[in-house]
Design an enzyme around this catalytic site. Sequence first.
Site, PDB file in Angstrom:
ATOM      1  N   GLY A 209       0.838  -1.205   0.000  1.00  0.00           N
ATOM      2  CA  GLY A 209       0.000   0.000   0.000  1.00  0.00           C
ATOM      3  C   GLY A 209       0.865   1.243   0.000  1.00  0.00           C
ATOM      4  O   GLY A 209       2.057   1.177  -0.295  1.00  0.00           O
ATOM      5  N   ASN A 210       0.273   2.381   0.314  1.00  0.00           N
ATOM      6  CA  ASN A 210       1.054   3.625   0.384  1.00  0.00           C
ATOM      7  C   ASN A 210       0.415   4.568   1.393  1.00  0.00           C
ATOM      8  O   ASN A 210      -0.623   4.259   1.985  1.00  0.00           O
ATOM      9  CB  ASN A 210       1.191   4.272  -0.998  1.00  0.00           C
ATOM     10  N   HIS A 211       1.037   5.739   1.571  1.00  0.00           N
ATOM     11  CA  HIS A 211       0.639   6.638   2.663  1.00  0.00           C
ATOM     12  C   HIS A 211      -0.525   7.571   2.326  1.00  0.00           C
ATOM     13  O   HIS A 211      -0.835   8.461   3.099  1.00  0.00           O
ATOM     14  CB  HIS A 211       1.834   7.501   3.088  1.00  0.00           C
ATOM     15  N   ALA A 276      -4.124   7.236  -5.193  1.00  0.00           N
ATOM     16  CA  ALA A 276      -2.718   6.821  -5.317  1.00  0.00           C
ATOM     17  C   ALA A 276      -2.749   5.308  -5.522  1.00  0.00           C
ATOM     18  O   ALA A 276      -2.674   4.523  -4.577  1.00  0.00           O
ATOM     19  CB  ALA A 276      -1.948   7.186  -4.055  1.00  0.00           C
TER      20      ALA A 276
END
Length: 402
Positions: A209-211, A276
Amino acid sequence: MENALQGKRILLGITGGIAAYKSILLLRMLVQAGAEVKVVMTPAARQFVSPLVLATLSKQAVLVELAEGDTWANHVMLGRWAHLMLIAPATCNTIAKMASGLCDNLFMAVQLSATCPVMLAPAMDEDMWKHPATRRNIQTLAGYGYHVLPVATGALASGLHGEGRLLEPVAIMDAVQAFFASSHRLIGKKAVVTAGPTYEPLDPVRFIGNHSTGLMGIEIANALALAGADVTLVLGPTHLQALPVVKTIPVQTATQMLAAVQEVFAETDIAVMAAAVADYRPAAVADQKIKKGADELNIQLVKNPDILAYCGGAKTSRQLVVGFALETNNELNHAQEKLRRKNADLIVLNSPNKVGSGFGTPTNEVTIVSADSVTEWPLASKQQVAHQLVGLLAEKLEQQQA
Ligand code: C5P
């Protein structure tokens, strides 16, 4: 611009600075444009502008004290009565107090309890305007969702010349008109927005995943809905939520996000892809938790579908497709290349290198890239950026569908 102020209820907040004399003209312009205006001023502002003049022009009592005799001013209801609280001028001291949530007079109580949008036009000397404390306070207010107008450059009360002048009343009027003009422009239009990260599972408990928090995309979905559009938000995993009026479809993966967008895209006028999205996902998802074993573990990844490119490829000449770009180098070139490759109408470029931009910040400083223009917008709250973007999209859509 058509008069968007007719019948609007505006709470004009005046604080104590030399520029307060301009609020008389501003009040007159607001009233002439058809707005109903109530004035609330700080005790210090009375030294600069006469409540008698303001009361006469607004045809309403001017409010200064929380309690006068046996009357108590209902600050909560004032903020609920107004469509907009406009603070002009906003002095350095008041801005600092607003940023820290102080509440020591009626004006402060009103703005702290206001549920309506708040717009402020700062005015102070250049050194105060540029002081890091003021910069921080302005950024805090922008992060709270306040619409902070820029200052003008010119002669200052100190006798110096520089940044910090109150915007001229005509320019403040333009900002107020623009704020209200965008409020009903997308009635009857449909929009789809993607926001947040995607989580690509590796096994039942792990993911790539990402922030991303999804804040920017959620603000865009909210702003589209407030402008009257029927909005579907395809939202990756996040704790944030859009306004109840936005139809939110929660998804986890890029594949699910694409499927949800495909479901509605043909019907939409506007598609804003702010998610994102993970570029790759694990080729296989293990049924059971992957056990710790060898010193090295190789995970094979496969490319995810590009949702923005799908929209760009499928769009008709009546649809607008907007993408985002987060670049760390050669930003503008990459954004322009992305615009062409994905056949988008606009790319919103945000640079993580700029202070106050990027993941998790309440503010953003973006550049709007289209086939024939590049426009830099100043640092503002993500909410304000969203409203400005929606205003631009409404304008483009009107031209495109005319
Ligand atoms: O190619 P890049 O990821 O930099 O492009 C960013 C833009 O493309 C964003 O608008 C993002 O939402 C969108 N995107 C997408 N699907 C992907 C990758 C990016 O919609 N798989």
